[in-house]
Design an enzyme around this catalytic site. Structure first.
Site, short mmCIF file in Angstrom:
data_model
loop_
_atom_site.label_atom_id
_atom_site.label_comp_id
_atom_site.label_asym_id
_atom_site.label_seq_id
_atom_site.Cartn_x
_atom_site.Cartn_y
_atom_site.Cartn_z
N GLY A 37 20.11 169.32 -10.41
CA GLY A 37 19.96 168.63 -9.12
C GLY A 37 18.50 168.26 -8.88
N HIS A 38 17.59 169.21 -9.15
CA HIS A 38 16.16 168.90 -9.01
C HIS A 38 15.75 167.81 -10.02
CE1 HIS A 38 16.10 173.21 -7.52
NE2 HIS A 38 15.56 172.56 -6.52
N GLN A 62 10.77 180.28 5.91
CA GLN A 62 12.09 179.68 6.16
C GLN A 62 13.23 180.65 5.84
OE1 GLN A 62 11.35 176.37 3.19
NE2 GLN A 62 13.53 176.62 2.84
N GLY A 149 17.45 166.36 -1.65
CA GLY A 149 18.87 166.30 -2.00
C GLY A 149 19.74 166.23 -0.75
N ASP A 152 21.34 169.48 1.15
CA ASP A 152 20.79 170.08 2.37
C ASP A 152 20.75 169.00 3.45
OD1 ASP A 152 20.13 172.78 1.42
OD2 ASP A 152 18.86 171.69 0.02
O1 PAF Z 1 15.04 172.41 -0.08
C1 PAF Z 1 14.16 173.21 -0.45
O2 PAF Z 1 14.08 173.61 -1.61
C2 PAF Z 1 13.16 173.72 0.58
O3 PAF Z 1 13.75 173.87 1.83
C3 PAF Z 1 11.90 172.85 0.67
C4 PAF Z 1 12.20 171.47 1.15
C5 PAF Z 1 11.21 172.81 -0.68
C6 PAF Z 1 10.92 173.49 1.68
O4 PAF Z 1 10.55 174.77 1.28
#
Ligand code: PAF
Length: 281
Positions: A37-38, A62, A149, A152
């Site tokens: 995905g990345h 987060q 992506g 999310d």
């Molecule tokens: O989606 C993610 O991996 C994280 O929420 C992000 C956008 C890198 C912020 O830490």
């Protein structure tokens, strides 16, 4: 090999000459444990911009659950190999103290209520942590385009709201969710699933597909009840399954032209989320 940079001054010194020449900078922010995905985000960025920066930072702000933060997969050497293969120019591994400044506008920016439902109510403080880190990363990298992506979905809507509100000079690009062959949405958290949990997790894809296939054919309450039942009868613990407006994330009425169905559930100890866009045609 991609160049690895671990502080803001060095990043600025490296990117400055490119900016001076008007080179477009693509940016993929991540928390590591990179997967296909990345890679699809990196690929999209490579197509559209000339210099690619990827950041890896597991952002403690987060996570509203300390155990979730501690157990989040960390696979730095594999990530560096993956980024190198995907043609990333700079891997940025920022320092906590350089990211979080006391008077960041991101800590006050209004998010139009997009941060309240779904992940917002299940994980208090999560989105504030996301906007703070993404804002800081944008300030450090100063990209032309940044790639996120669609998996999310709520995060994406919130980042767009932050960018609009603070008038940041970056285009946000949304990339489709990548799925395993059997439909499971790719996620770094999948690494924490046991073999049997990995199988059980498929019910999320089944429930979302059920909603997509039957939207407009069943009354919304019946549709959602039946889809929820698929999950509640499985080994997963359902947090929410909701049909919402893709722009406001508010519940939709029966005449909506488009919608997104969003789900969150615990598979063992692992919290998984997924979604599917629905449109009238
Ligand atoms: O989606 C993610 O991996 C994280 O929420 C992000 C956008 C890198 C912020 O830490």
């Amino acid at each position: 090999m991609s160049q690895i940079i671990t502080n803001k001054a060095h990043l600025e010194e490296t990117l400055h000459p490119y900016r001076q020449q008007g080179v477009s900078i693509g940016f993929v922010p991540t928390m590591g444990a990179l997967h296909a995905g990345h890679a699809s985000l990196m690929y999209a960025a490579k197509q559209e911009t000339s210099l690619l920066v990827l950041s890896i930072f597991v952002n403690p702000r987060q996570f509203n659950d300390a155990l979730d933060f501690e157990t989040y997969p960390r696979t730095l050497s594999e990530d560096i190999a993956c980024a190198t293969t995907e043609g990333v120019d700079v891997i940025y591994l920022p320092q906590y103290d350089e990211l979080f400044l006391e008077d960041s506008p991101a800590s006050k920016v209004t998010l139009n209520g997009l941060d309240l439902p779904m992940e917002g109510s299940a994980r208090p403080g999560h989105f504030r942590g996301v906007v703070e880190v993404v804002y800081a990363l944008f300030k450090h990298v100063n990209p032309s385009k940044a790639y996120f992506g669609q998996k999310d979905f709520q995060q994406l809507a919130i980042i767009r709201a932050m960018v609009n509100s603070l008038n940041l000079p970056v285009s946000i690009v949304s990339c489709p969710t990548l799925r395993e062959a059997d439909g499971l949405a790719m996620s770094s958290r999948n690494l924490r699933l046991s073999t049997s949990e990995r199988q059980e997790a498929l019910v999320l894809y089944k429930a979302l597909s059920f909603v997509k296939d039957h939207w407009r054919l069943l009354a919304p309450e019946v549709l959602m009840e039946q889809a929820k039942q698929l999950i509640t009868e499985s080994a997963l613990r359902l947090d929410y399954l909701l049909l919402v407006d893709p722009n406001t994330l508010l519940p939709i009425d029966n005449n909506a032209q488009s919608a997104v169905v969003c789900v969150a559930a615990y598979c063992g100890e692992v919290r998984l989320i997924d979604n599917m866009l629905l449109s009238a045609d």
